[in-house]
Design a protein around this motif. Structure first.
Motif, short mmCIF file in Angstrom:
data_model
loop_
_atom_site.label_atom_id
_atom_site.label_comp_id
_atom_site.label_asym_id
_atom_site.label_seq_id
_atom_site.Cartn_x
_atom_site.Cartn_y
_atom_site.Cartn_z
N ARG A 157 6.74 -0.30 7.55
CA ARG A 157 7.07 0.92 6.83
C ARG A 157 8.53 1.25 7.09
O ARG A 157 9.08 0.84 8.11
CB ARG A 157 6.18 2.08 7.32
N SER A 158 9.16 1.96 6.19
CA SER A 158 10.53 2.36 6.43
C SER A 158 10.57 3.24 7.68
O SER A 158 9.67 4.06 7.90
CB SER A 158 11.12 3.11 5.23
N GLN A 159 11.60 3.08 8.50
CA GLN A 159 11.66 3.82 9.75
C GLN A 159 11.80 5.31 9.50
O GLN A 159 11.22 6.13 10.22
CB GLN A 159 12.82 3.30 10.61
N ALA A 160 12.55 5.68 8.49
CA ALA A 160 12.74 7.10 8.19
C ALA A 160 11.40 7.76 7.86
O ALA A 160 11.10 8.86 8.32
CB ALA A 160 13.72 7.28 7.04
N ARG A 161 10.56 7.07 7.08
CA ARG A 161 9.25 7.62 6.71
C ARG A 161 8.29 7.58 7.89
O ARG A 161 7.50 8.49 8.10
CB ARG A 161 8.66 6.85 5.54
N ALA A 162 8.35 6.52 8.66
CA ALA A 162 7.39 6.36 9.76
C ALA A 162 7.63 7.38 10.86
O ALA A 162 6.68 7.91 11.46
CB ALA A 162 7.48 4.95 10.33
N LEU A 163 8.89 7.68 11.15
CA LEU A 163 9.20 8.56 12.26
C LEU A 163 9.47 9.99 11.83
O LEU A 163 9.18 10.93 12.56
CB LEU A 163 10.42 8.03 13.03
N GLY A 164 10.05 10.15 10.63
CA GLY A 164 10.38 11.49 10.18
C GLY A 164 11.22 12.22 11.21
O GLY A 164 12.24 11.73 11.65
N ARG A 165 10.73 13.38 11.67
CA ARG A 165 11.41 14.15 12.71
C ARG A 165 10.57 14.17 13.98
O ARG A 165 10.58 15.13 14.74
CB ARG A 165 11.69 15.57 12.21
N GLY A 195 15.75 -0.17 13.22
CA GLY A 195 16.77 0.72 12.68
C GLY A 195 16.56 1.04 11.22
O GLY A 195 17.00 2.09 10.74
N ALA A 196 15.86 0.15 10.51
CA ALA A 196 15.57 0.37 9.09
C ALA A 196 14.08 0.43 8.83
O ALA A 196 13.62 1.19 7.98
CB ALA A 196 16.19 -0.74 8.25
N ARG A 197 13.31 -0.36 9.58
CA ARG A 197 11.87 -0.43 9.38
C ARG A 197 11.14 -0.38 10.71
O ARG A 197 11.70 -0.73 11.75
CB ARG A 197 11.51 -1.73 8.64
N VAL A 198 9.88 0.03 10.64
CA VAL A 198 8.99 -0.04 11.80
C VAL A 198 7.90 -1.05 11.49
O VAL A 198 7.24 -0.99 10.45
CB VAL A 198 8.36 1.33 12.11
N LEU A 252 0.84 -1.19 0.00
CA LEU A 252 0.00 0.00 0.00
C LEU A 252 0.88 1.23 0.00
O LEU A 252 1.99 1.23 0.53
CB LEU A 252 -0.91 0.02 1.23
N SER A 253 0.35 2.31 -0.58
CA SER A 253 1.12 3.55 -0.62
C SER A 253 0.90 4.41 0.62
O SER A 253 1.65 5.32 0.90
CB SER A 253 0.73 4.37 -1.86
N GLN A 311 4.42 -1.18 3.30
CA GLN A 311 4.43 0.21 2.84
C GLN A 311 5.84 0.77 2.79
O GLN A 311 6.06 1.95 2.96
CB GLN A 311 3.55 1.05 3.74
N THR A 312 6.80 -0.10 2.54
CA THR A 312 8.20 0.34 2.50
C THR A 312 8.56 0.98 1.18
O THR A 312 9.62 1.58 1.04
CB THR A 312 9.14 -0.84 2.76
N GLU A 313 7.71 0.82 0.15
CA GLU A 313 8.03 1.39 -1.15
C GLU A 313 7.20 2.64 -1.42
O GLU A 313 6.15 2.82 -0.84
CB GLU A 313 7.77 0.37 -2.25
#
Length: 235
Positions: free
Chosen positions: A127-135, A111-114, A6-7, A233-235
């Protein structure tokens, strides 16, 4: 195991997931690893107990384990959701929230995904951790790659009873949260209160807290159980 892509990051319990990753996320290093969040207290406030506790949290705490109780309040301060469980953090960037029944959930940041596993729904969302957590505040809690003062304006609220409070105000106008209040008791993390854009409040209290105790690395690894529905939703 069924995998769907899913997007959009759709979740069955947005309030609980947001709290966990903000804090919660959250917000989830070995002693020898340099903590990747940097923080230097402003000179005018560096000697306050709250600022000292925050500096200590970054400079001395590499891992954390605690039980927690959580309540979500609406804009009228009426409870709309509760939860309890165990939080584990290992810097940099790894965390795990285990929510107890009846609303059992597991949230793992490797560290890479949530990964969010809703036990009742038999559903895992990743989901990718960077996208899931952001700032989000989970970045500084778990030791992500961010500078606290770049992301937040920090106010010292002083002591209320035995707790020294700080208020973190996001510099990003589009942040989900208007305020993140952090309370330390005897120099240790004790409470977090998040106020979102809808004026809902998530209050989390930590107890039986253990700092820098050994935490099993396997706790920060997650494999979806057999037969669950996986939403990727990692992509």
């Amino acid at each position: 195991m069924r995998v769907r892509f899913l997007s959009r990051f759709s979740l069955p319990s947005p309030s609980r997931f947001a709290a966990a990753t903000v804090v919660t996320v959250v917000t989830m290093v070995t002693v020898a690893t340099v903590v990747t969040v940097s923080f230097v207290a402003p000179a005018a406030a560096a000697d306050s107990p709250g600022m000292q506790a925050l500096q200590r949290f970054f400079s001395e705490v590499a891992s954390l384990e605690a039980r927690f109780e959580q309540v979500v309040l609406d804009e009228n301060l009426n409870p709309i959701d509760t939860g309890r469980g165990v939080l584990r953090i290992q810097r940099p960037g790894r965390f795990r929230w285990d929510y107890a029944p009846p609303a059992a959930q597991v949230i793992v940041g490797d560290g890479a995904r949530v990964w969010l596993y809703d036990v009742e729904l038999a559903q895992v969302t990743v989901r990718s951790q960077a996208r899931a957590l952001g700032r989000s505040p989970a970045i500084w809690l778990a030791g992500g790659d961010a500078d606290l003062e770049d992301a937040y304006r920090i106010e010292d609220l002083g002591a209320h009873g035995r707790i020294d409070w700080l208020n973190l105000i996001p510099r990003d106008a589009e942040s989900e949260f208007s305020s993140v209040r952090v309370g330390f008791e005897a120099q240790k993390l004790h409470r977090i209160e998040l106020i979102d854009s809808l004026e809902q409040r998530t209050r989390i209290r930590f107890f039986d807290l253990r700092e820098n105790a050994a935490v099993d690395d396997s706790l920060f690894q997650f494999t979806p159980p057999a037969g669950v529905d996986v939403i990727d939703q990692t992509e």
